[in-house]
Design an enzyme around this catalytic site. Structure first.
Site, short mmCIF file in Angstrom:
data_model
loop_
_atom_site.label_atom_id
_atom_site.label_comp_id
_atom_site.label_asym_id
_atom_site.label_seq_id
_atom_site.Cartn_x
_atom_site.Cartn_y
_atom_site.Cartn_z
N TYR A 49 0.82 -1.43 -0.25
CA TYR A 49 -0.18 0.22 -0.10
C TYR A 49 -0.09 1.11 -0.14
CZ TYR A 49 -4.14 -3.52 1.08
OH TYR A 49 -4.98 -3.75 0.97
N LYS A 106 -15.56 5.20 5.82
CA LYS A 106 -15.89 6.76 4.97
C LYS A 106 -16.70 5.94 3.75
CE LYS A 106 -12.51 10.37 5.30
NZ LYS A 106 -11.65 11.57 4.65
N ALA A 140 -4.37 9.72 2.18
CA ALA A 140 -2.45 8.50 2.80
C ALA A 140 -1.38 8.98 2.56
CB ALA A 140 -3.16 6.77 2.86
N LYS A 191 -18.60 12.19 -0.58
CA LYS A 191 -17.98 12.45 -1.54
C LYS A 191 -17.13 11.39 -2.64
CE LYS A 191 -14.12 10.79 1.59
NZ LYS A 191 -13.10 10.64 0.44
N ASP A 244 -12.84 17.48 1.92
CA ASP A 244 -12.50 16.52 1.44
C ASP A 244 -12.89 15.95 0.22
OD1 ASP A 244 -12.04 13.15 2.02
OD2 ASP A 244 -13.62 13.41 3.70
#
Length: 331
Positions: A49, A106, A140, A191, A244
């Site tokens: 990741y 989210k 991230a 979003k 966001d």
């Protein structure tokens, strides 16, 4: 000695573990796959990741969720939204009596149309004021690179929100507290759906006017649903709303925008999933958000069209034409 448990070693869970360590906390990061835990333990990296990120020594990894949760005063949940209920049902018995549960997720749960904090309360059997929601423009990879950013820490218990705020304050991440859990969660969930639409328009070669229209009208339908559910409309003008939304729509780092670009190029849902290889929460959440909006009589035309493209095979160009042909009305 108490520590923080981070359950989920994806991009955001891994980056958040670094934030907590940099803020002075000892972190035990749970990874589902042994190979990921082993890599973190031996090389201090998560090659699947965030391969460029070297994790601080204060971050340890384990595949044993019970080990991570036991003794933790903060338990951070960073798993895909649709897997939360099943995972937490197994983990809840290990929670300390007054631990704080922090949601990084989210999404809206399919079938129940519940927000993630509601799923946590129901599944873990904890009071709502033990649940803290973190939301905002928090890509991230940028957080991992220590690029300056801000986030929102939302909880109905101000003292608990302040506690988490202190636990994630670093020179590169500035957290703000908020008591509007509903608004912060809806901003973070919707979003992702709007970012799918934004990605489609980008792949279709449409310009800044179209993209700006999507962001502003997407924010409008998010706020309509939020107000219907009891959120403070001002929340949607802040970091957990507009902030966001702008980051997730405009950044190539955004999974949902990237997924939308694949759909905008005419790929099927399965082809886009194969190409991206990561969870785009908006793909599933658009179904739940559509159901939630219908249950409360709230019009969400962009969400409706994203759902049609993702799950009914509609052409993105047809979806855009439908949006543009809606009956004129005041803004």
């Amino acid at each position: 000695m108490s520590h923080v448990a981070v359950l989920g070693a994806g991009s955001w869970g891994t980056a958040f573990a670094k934030v907590l360590a940099d803020a002075g906390r000892d972190v035990l990061l749970w990874a589902r796959r042994p190979a990921v835990a082993e890599a973190i333990s031996t090389t201090r990296t998560n090659p699947d990741y965030l391969p460029r990120l070297r994790l601080p020594a204060a971050v340890r990894a384990s595949t044993d969720a019970a080990e991570a949760i036991t003794g933790a005063d903060l338990v951070v949940l960073a798993v895909p939204a649709q897997t939360l209920r099943g995972n937490l049902a197994e983990w809840a018995r290990h929670l300390e009596p007054d631990s704080t549960l922090v949601s990084l997720m989210k999404g809206i749960e399919l079938g129940t149309t519940k927000r993630m904090s509601e799923v946590i309360v129901e599944t873990a059997g904890v009071a709502a004021d033990r649940v803290v929601v973190v939301s905002g423009p928090n890509l991230a990879a940028e957080i991992a690179d220590e690029q300056p950013a801000a986030t929102v820490v939302a909880c109905t218990d101000t003292d608990r929100a302040t506690l988490v705020q202190a636990s994630v304050s670093t020179p590169y991440l500035r957290p703000y507290t908020n008591d509007d859990v509903i608004g912060c969660e809806l901003g973070g969930a919707v979003k992702n759906v709007i970012a799918l639409a934004y990605g489609m328009t980008t792949a279709m070669g449409l310009g800044d006017n179209t993209r700006a229209t999507l962001i502003t009208r997407g924010l409008a339908e998010t706020a309509r649903l939020g107000v219907a559910l009891g959120a403070d409309p001002l929340t949607f003008a802040g970091l957990a709303g507009l902030g966001d939304l702008v980051a997730t729509c405009s950044s190539p780092l955004s999974r949902n925008r990237t997924f939308g670009e694949h759909l905008g190029r005419g790929e099927t849902l399965e082809q886009a999933q194969t190409a991206t290889r990561q969870t785009a929460e908006g793909v599933k959440s658009c179904l739940a958000i559509r159901d939630l909006s219908r249950a409360h009589g709230v019009e969400m035309p962009i969400t409706e069209q994203v759902e049609r493209v993702c799950h009914e095979g509609a052409d993105p160009r047809t979806a855009m034409a439908v949006l543009m042909s809606r009956k004129p009305r005041p803004e």
